[in-house]
Each structure stands twice: as C-alpha cells, then as structure tokens.
Scaffold this motif. Structure first.
Motif, PDB file in Angstrom:
ATOM      1  N   SER A  80     -11.908 -24.355 -11.610  1.00 47.39           N
ATOM      2  CA  SER A  80     -10.757 -23.663 -12.184  1.00 47.39           C
ATOM      3  C   SER A  80      -9.747 -24.640 -12.762  1.00 47.39           C
ATOM      4  O   SER A  80      -9.600 -25.773 -12.285  1.00 47.39           O
ATOM      5  CB  SER A  80     -10.075 -22.801 -11.122  1.00 47.39           C
ATOM      6  OG  SER A  80     -10.893 -21.736 -10.725  1.00 47.39           O
ATOM      7  N   ASP A  82      -5.545 -24.972 -14.064  1.00 47.10           N
ATOM      8  CA  ASP A  82      -4.216 -24.381 -13.841  1.00 47.10           C
ATOM      9  C   ASP A  82      -3.532 -24.147 -15.190  1.00 47.10           C
ATOM     10  O   ASP A  82      -2.519 -24.770 -15.518  1.00 47.10           O
ATOM     11  CB  ASP A  82      -3.379 -25.306 -12.953  1.00 47.10           C
ATOM     12  CG  ASP A  82      -2.044 -24.692 -12.567  1.00 47.10           C
ATOM     13  OD1 ASP A  82      -1.885 -23.465 -12.717  1.00 47.10           O
ATOM     14  OD2 ASP A  82      -1.162 -25.440 -12.117  1.00 47.10           O
ATOM     15  N   GLY A 136     -11.068 -15.506  -9.807  1.00 48.18           N
ATOM     16  CA  GLY A 136     -10.370 -16.155 -10.907  1.00 48.18           C
ATOM     17  C   GLY A 136     -11.296 -16.300 -12.099  1.00 48.18           C
ATOM     18  O   GLY A 136     -12.385 -15.704 -12.154  1.00 48.18           O
ATOM     19  N   SER A 137     -10.882 -17.116 -13.039  1.00 45.88           N
ATOM     20  CA  SER A 137     -11.656 -17.288 -14.280  1.00 45.88           C
ATOM     21  C   SER A 137     -13.053 -17.849 -14.020  1.00 45.88           C
ATOM     22  O   SER A 137     -14.020 -17.454 -14.686  1.00 45.88           O
ATOM     23  CB  SER A 137     -10.897 -18.201 -15.245  1.00 45.88           C
ATOM     24  OG  SER A 137      -9.639 -17.641 -15.566  1.00 45.88           O
ATOM     25  N   GLU A 170      -3.777 -16.927 -11.095  1.00 40.76           N
ATOM     26  CA  GLU A 170      -4.242 -16.898 -12.483  1.00 40.76           C
ATOM     27  C   GLU A 170      -3.787 -15.637 -13.212  1.00 40.76           C
ATOM     28  O   GLU A 170      -4.123 -15.438 -14.380  1.00 40.76           O
ATOM     29  CB  GLU A 170      -5.767 -17.038 -12.528  1.00 40.76           C
ATOM     30  CG  GLU A 170      -6.237 -18.398 -12.034  1.00 40.76           C
ATOM     31  CD  GLU A 170      -7.724 -18.636 -12.286  1.00 40.76           C
ATOM     32  OE1 GLU A 170      -8.283 -17.986 -13.190  1.00 40.76           O
ATOM     33  OE2 GLU A 170      -8.313 -19.475 -11.573  1.00 40.76           O
ATOM     34  N   SER A 174      -7.002 -13.614 -14.457  1.00 39.38           N
ATOM     35  CA  SER A 174      -7.893 -13.110 -13.426  1.00 39.38           C
ATOM     36  C   SER A 174      -8.283 -11.665 -13.703  1.00 39.38           C
ATOM     37  O   SER A 174      -9.459 -11.288 -13.588  1.00 39.38           O
ATOM     38  CB  SER A 174      -7.214 -13.212 -12.056  1.00 39.38           C
ATOM     39  OG  SER A 174      -8.038 -12.690 -11.050  1.00 39.38           O
TER      40      SER A 174
END
Length: 291
Positions: A80, A82, A136-137, A170, A174
């Motif tokens: 991930s 930021d 998350g992504s 996120e 997200s």
C-alpha cells in the motif's frame, strides 16, 4: 541443592529453577475448553470439544486447501501507498510498517495458485492480523489480479474473507474497491468461470457489501460473524434488541444469504465437489471416498 527451600513464608522455588509453560502449548476456546496446540492443528484449528473455529490466516488456509501445501504466490510484493498522507494518532506509513513487521505480510490478503485435490485453483485469502483485515487499494488490486489470472488460465477462484471492512486510512480509495472487485467478478461470471466465496469470522463492512456476497456459491464457517455494521452499531442505531444469534453464519444461512455452512475439515472436499459438479467434471475418487 534441592529445587525448593523452606522459609518463614512457606516453600519457595528459586527463580533460576522455575519452569515456564511454553507459550502456545495450550489453547483455550471462548467456551472455556482447553486443547493441546498440536491437537488443534491436526483438527484444522477447530476445538474438538465445542467445534469452535479458531481464527487463522492465509498460511493455515493454504495448508488446508492446497495439495501438500504447494502453491505459487501471485503479486506477493504488492504494498500500500499513503496517497492521502493520512495521520491520526500515527502516520499511516508507520501503521503499515508495524503491521508488516509484526505479521510478516505485505498487506491484508495473499493470493496463490496451486492444485487442490489434483485440480488447479486460485485462492485469495485475507489476513485479519494485518490492520484488522481491512480492505485497501492493495486488497482490491490483488483480488482483481487474481481474477484476471483465473480468466486467463480458466481456473476457478476462491476468495476467503476475514475483514473488519474498508480501510479508513485510504478513505474513498478504499470504497472504490467495492465497485472494482464487483466488476471483475462479473467478468468471471460472464466467462463461465466459477467463483466461490467463503466468509469466515469476521466478515463485515465493505467486504460483505462487495465480493464476499457475490459468489456463485456462498459458504460460511460455523459461528462466524457475517454482516455489514456490527451488532452493537445496529442495536444502537435501531434502538431495538437483536434476535438471538444475530449475524452469526447460522442466522445468515437461515435468512438466505449463504448456501451452506461447512466445518473446516470438510472445506477442501466440499469446494472441489461443487467445482466438479458445476464444471461437469467426473467426480474424483478422493471426493467419493471422503464423502
């Protein structure tokens, strides 16, 4: 010299002679049942006395489902970013680093391909130990890539959900994963490639609102918490007492959101039996013998 000595306070054991019980030697289930850790592992991480399914991660599910625990991990180094420069009590980058160091994982999901009862299977398995299995992504991207691999190779896909929902650090990025994963799973459906969803404890939030409920067949583990908002939130929002067993796998099955619930020891057999049926494959000898 004796291992104890008498004092005015009674018998005492010198510190250097004390024997500590090794950590992890015993497991105590929520119902108070004590089980030897080796026995627990042999029983697929299920307490034999009360049937309590202990939370486990991708490592254990891969051991259960892949033949001889042999598999090829897909996109294993995806991590991930930021993008939003998020910070609350800690920076998001620090939380990621801590989670990676603590768990040895790159993010909250691992994807792999291997043989299960002799047939190819792609598995995407979430890990609750990594920031509560939050989506998350990277979780969304790895599911999409796993589905793409299934599409390209024409291999069935199994997703094992264990998640607290969308990853707040996120934000909207997200939430975008709900649509992203749903679209890709629709492509699997159009191509006639089976997708099985297994919901384990807990499966909540955006995970439930997307890929966890989109399987051609939806399976649950006994006693698993499956829902969108948690029971406390629902109770506080509605102001009503909830039915007994609300949001357990059994409750969800009764209300039509699951196809069946399976004990973990039967998971591999039942997944492969279903795939043989829907793909019109001959039922394999192993399946028939273990049925």
């Amino acid at each position: 010299m004796p291992w104890f000595k008498r004092t005015k306070k009674g018998i005492q054991t010198p510190t250097e002679d004390k024997k500590d019980v090794p950590k992890g030697l015993w497991y105590k289930s929520p119902t108070g049942k004590i089980v030897d850790s080796e026995e627990l592992e042999k029983n697929f991480y299920v307490s034999p006395e009360d049937g309590y399914h202990v939370r486990v991660g991708s490592k254990e599910y891969f051991e259960i489902l892949f033949d001889d625990n042999k598999f090829k991990e897909l996109d294993k180094n995806l991590t991930s970013q930021d993008t939003l420069k998020f910070e609350d009590k800690k920076k998001y980058t620090d939380r990621l680093k801590e989670a990676q160091d603590k768990t040895g994982l790159k993010d909250a999901i691992r994807c792999a391909v291997g043989k299960s009862m002799g047939e190819d299977l792609v598995i995407a398995c979430m890990d609750f130990s990594f920031i509560g299995g939050s989506m998350g992504s990277v979780v969304g991207e790895k599911i999409v890539r796993a589905a793409d691999y299934s599409l390209k190779k024409k291999i069935p896909l199994l997703i094992i959900s264990k998640s607290g929902g969308a990853r707040m650090m996120e934000a909207a990025l997200s939430l975008m994963q709900l649509a992203k994963t749903s679209v890709k799973l629709a492509q699997l459906s159009d191509a006639g490639i089976p997708y099985i969803s297994l919901s384990t404890d807990p499966t909540t939030g955006g995970t439930t609102a997307s890929f966890a409920m989109l399987g051609d067949i939806n399976i649950g583990e006994p006693g698993a918490l499956i829902g969108f908002a948690g029971p406390r939130v629902v109770r506080d929002t509605t102001g009503k007492e909830l039915p007994e067993g609300f949001q357990t796998a059994e409750f969800v099955l009764e209300h039509g959101f699951l196809d069946f619930i399976t004990h973990r020891r039967d998971l591999k057999r039942k997944v492969n039996l279903y795939l043989d049926l829907v793909l019109n494959r001959p039922l394999r000898e192993k399946v028939e013998k273990s049925a």
